[in-house]
Every structure is written in C-alpha cells, then in structure tokens.
Design a protein around this motif. Structure first.
Motif, PDB file in Angstrom:
ATOM      1  N   THR A  31       0.829  -1.206   0.000  1.00  8.28           N
ATOM      2  CA  THR A  31       0.000   0.000   0.000  1.00  8.28           C
ATOM      3  C   THR A  31       0.865   1.260   0.000  1.00  8.28           C
ATOM      4  N   ILE A  32       2.118   1.113  -0.434  1.00 11.87           N
ATOM      5  CA  ILE A  32       3.042   2.240  -0.515  1.00 11.87           C
ATOM      6  C   ILE A  32       3.651   2.261  -1.913  1.00 11.87           C
ATOM      7  N   GLY A  33       4.263   3.366  -2.262  1.00 11.23           N
ATOM      8  CA  GLY A  33       4.893   3.474  -3.570  1.00 11.23           C
ATOM      9  C   GLY A  33       6.155   4.304  -3.505  1.00 11.23           C
ATOM     10  N   LEU A  34       7.027   4.069  -4.485  1.00  8.69           N
ATOM     11  CA  LEU A  34       8.274   4.821  -4.614  1.00  8.69           C
ATOM     12  C   LEU A  34       8.311   5.483  -5.984  1.00  8.69           C
ATOM     13  N   THR A  35       8.858   6.681  -6.026  1.00 12.13           N
ATOM     14  CA  THR A  35       9.057   7.334  -7.308  1.00 12.13           C
ATOM     15  C   THR A  35      10.228   8.300  -7.218  1.00 12.13           C
ATOM     16  N   VAL A  36      10.735   8.689  -8.369  1.00 11.50           N
ATOM     17  CA  VAL A  36      11.707   9.777  -8.453  1.00 11.50           C
ATOM     18  C   VAL A  36      10.953  10.933  -9.089  1.00 11.50           C
ATOM     19  N   MET A  37      10.961  12.073  -8.412  1.00 11.65           N
ATOM     20  CA  MET A  37      10.187  13.214  -8.889  1.00 11.65           C
ATOM     21  C   MET A  37      10.788  14.521  -8.394  1.00 11.65           C
ATOM     22  N   ARG A  38      10.322  15.595  -8.974  1.00  4.45           N
ATOM     23  CA  ARG A  38      10.639  16.911  -8.405  1.00  4.45           C
ATOM     24  C   ARG A  38       9.750  17.042  -7.179  1.00  4.45           C
ATOM     25  N   TYR A  39      10.359  17.045  -6.004  1.00 10.44           N
ATOM     26  CA  TYR A  39       9.600  16.993  -4.752  1.00 10.44           C
ATOM     27  C   TYR A  39       9.296  18.405  -4.281  1.00 10.44           C
ATOM     28  N   GLU A  40       8.154  18.892  -4.709  1.00  4.42           N
ATOM     29  CA  GLU A  40       7.669  20.199  -4.275  1.00  4.42           C
ATOM     30  C   GLU A  40       6.159  20.088  -4.154  1.00  4.42           C
ATOM     31  N   PRO A  41       5.526  20.952  -3.354  1.00  6.33           N
ATOM     32  CA  PRO A  41       4.105  20.774  -3.039  1.00  6.33           C
ATOM     33  C   PRO A  41       3.187  20.637  -4.247  1.00  6.33           C
ATOM     34  N   GLY A  42       3.411  21.422  -5.295  1.00  7.36           N
ATOM     35  CA  GLY A  42       2.549  21.336  -6.471  1.00  7.36           C
ATOM     36  C   GLY A  42       2.639  19.996  -7.167  1.00  7.36           C
ATOM     37  N   ALA A  43       3.854  19.501  -7.368  1.00 10.75           N
ATOM     38  CA  ALA A  43       4.036  18.208  -8.032  1.00 10.75           C
ATOM     39  C   ALA A  43       3.459  17.077  -7.193  1.00 10.75           C
ATOM     40  N   VAL A  44       3.633  17.153  -5.877  1.00 11.11           N
ATOM     41  CA  VAL A  44       3.075  16.122  -4.984  1.00 11.11           C
ATOM     42  C   VAL A  44       1.557  16.103  -5.099  1.00 11.11           C
ATOM     43  N   GLN A  45       0.932  17.274  -5.033  1.00 11.64           N
ATOM     44  CA  GLN A  45      -0.531  17.338  -5.120  1.00 11.64           C
ATOM     45  C   GLN A  45      -1.026  16.902  -6.488  1.00 11.64           C
ATOM     46  N   ASP A  46      -0.299  17.251  -7.545  1.00 15.48           N
ATOM     47  CA  ASP A  46      -0.683  16.802  -8.893  1.00 15.48           C
ATOM     48  C   ASP A  46      -0.668  15.284  -8.979  1.00 15.48           C
ATOM     49  N   LEU A  47       0.377  14.662  -8.437  1.00 18.94           N
ATOM     50  CA  LEU A  47       0.462  13.198  -8.466  1.00 18.94           C
ATOM     51  C   LEU A  47      -0.661  12.575  -7.643  1.00 18.94           C
ATOM     52  N   LEU A  48      -0.882  13.082  -6.428  1.00 23.57           N
ATOM     53  CA  LEU A  48      -1.942  12.530  -5.585  1.00 23.57           C
ATOM     54  C   LEU A  48      -3.313  12.695  -6.238  1.00 23.57           C
ATOM     55  N   ARG A  49      -3.572  13.841  -6.861  1.00 19.46           N
ATOM     56  CA  ARG A  49      -4.861  14.061  -7.542  1.00 19.46           C
ATOM     57  C   ARG A  49      -5.041  13.099  -8.715  1.00 19.46           C
ATOM     58  N   THR A  50      -3.967  12.891  -9.459  1.00 22.17           N
ATOM     59  CA  THR A  50      -4.045  11.975 -10.602  1.00 22.17           C
ATOM     60  C   THR A  50      -4.321  10.557 -10.134  1.00 22.17           C
TER      61      THR A  50
END
Length: 154
Positions: A43-62
C-alpha cells in the motif's frame, strides 16, 4: 542489504528519502553503479520526482482520479469484499506507482539531477513503520579476465 525505516502517518503521506539513501550508500562504501531501492509493503509506492508541493498534489490528484477512495458508482472494491479491509484503493495506487526503482550512484553520491528526489508515498489508512531496502552497488574489483579484455580492446 541496507534497511531504512520510516515512521509513516498513513493516508497520502510522503517522505523524501534521497539524503538518507545517499548517506547510507556512502557509509556502506559502495562502488559506482545502480542501487536498487525497494519499499516493503503493498500500500506504498516509490518514485523519483521533483519533490515540491505542487508536483506532490498533482500526483496525488491523478492517482485519486484513477483509484478513488470510493468508486464513483457507489460500489465497493472487491478487495474489501474478500478481505473486509477498506483500503482497496491503496493497493491500486501502490501497483500504479510501483514499489521499487533504480538510482545511479557514482563518485560517492547519487548521480541524479539536484531537483529530483526519491520519494516514498504511503496510501494506507493507518500509520505504520515502513521499511525500505537498498541493494548497494558492489565496490569495483578487477580480475585478470577484465584486464585481458581491456588489453585486447586497444
């Protein structure tokens, strides 16, 4: 194998593991190569991303659009019907994101863009101690066979 632990607060929490992974690899004295990183759990995941609030929220929304906590048609996930555990969406998000990745390590540090980070997401409903395993690159060694190949390629 190196093990890191993360005290997670659960549902949609996220943790930048980049510096901890780099420090663990440096301390381990690894060679250059690809380090395998694996998050233990379904129930967890790993990714490499630009870690900033907007990108995090975009990923969670998607991910929420793809695997909402409650299906739009009002039904329940079959996982809940077979296990009585209401976190079917968590398993789906984990499968979509994945639980493992490879990160390059060279000259004693992670060889990634400074703006990219290794991030752990927890999609489960409750807090938990999460375990992350790192398979470090092996220190470089030379063998007569390797030297022979180098000689012949000149």
């Amino acid at each position: 194998m190196i093990e890191l632990t993360v005290e997670s607060t659960g549902l949609n929490s996220h943790y930048d593991l980049t510096d901890r992974i780099a420090a663990a690899l440096q301390e381990h004295g690894t060679g250059d190569g690809l380090a395998g990183v694996f998050a233990h759990g379904s129930t967890i995941g790993l990714t490499v991303m630009r870690y900033e609030p907007g990108a995090v929220q975009d990923l969670l929304r998607t991910l929420e659009r793809i695997a909402p906590e409650s299906p739009a048609d009002g039904s329940r996930y079959l996982h809940e019907l077979t296990t009585a555990d209401p976190n079917g969406f968590s398993h789906l998000k984990s499968s979509l994101l994945g639980t493992s990745l490879l990160v390059p390590f060279r000259d004693g540090r992670l060889a990634m863009s400074p703006s990219h980070r290794v991030v752990l997401f927890d999609f489960d409903l409750k807090p938990a101690t999460r375990r992350v395993f790192i398979d470090a690159p092996r220190p470089a060694t030379t063998t007569p066979h390797t030297d022979e190949i180098k000689e012949n390629s000149r």
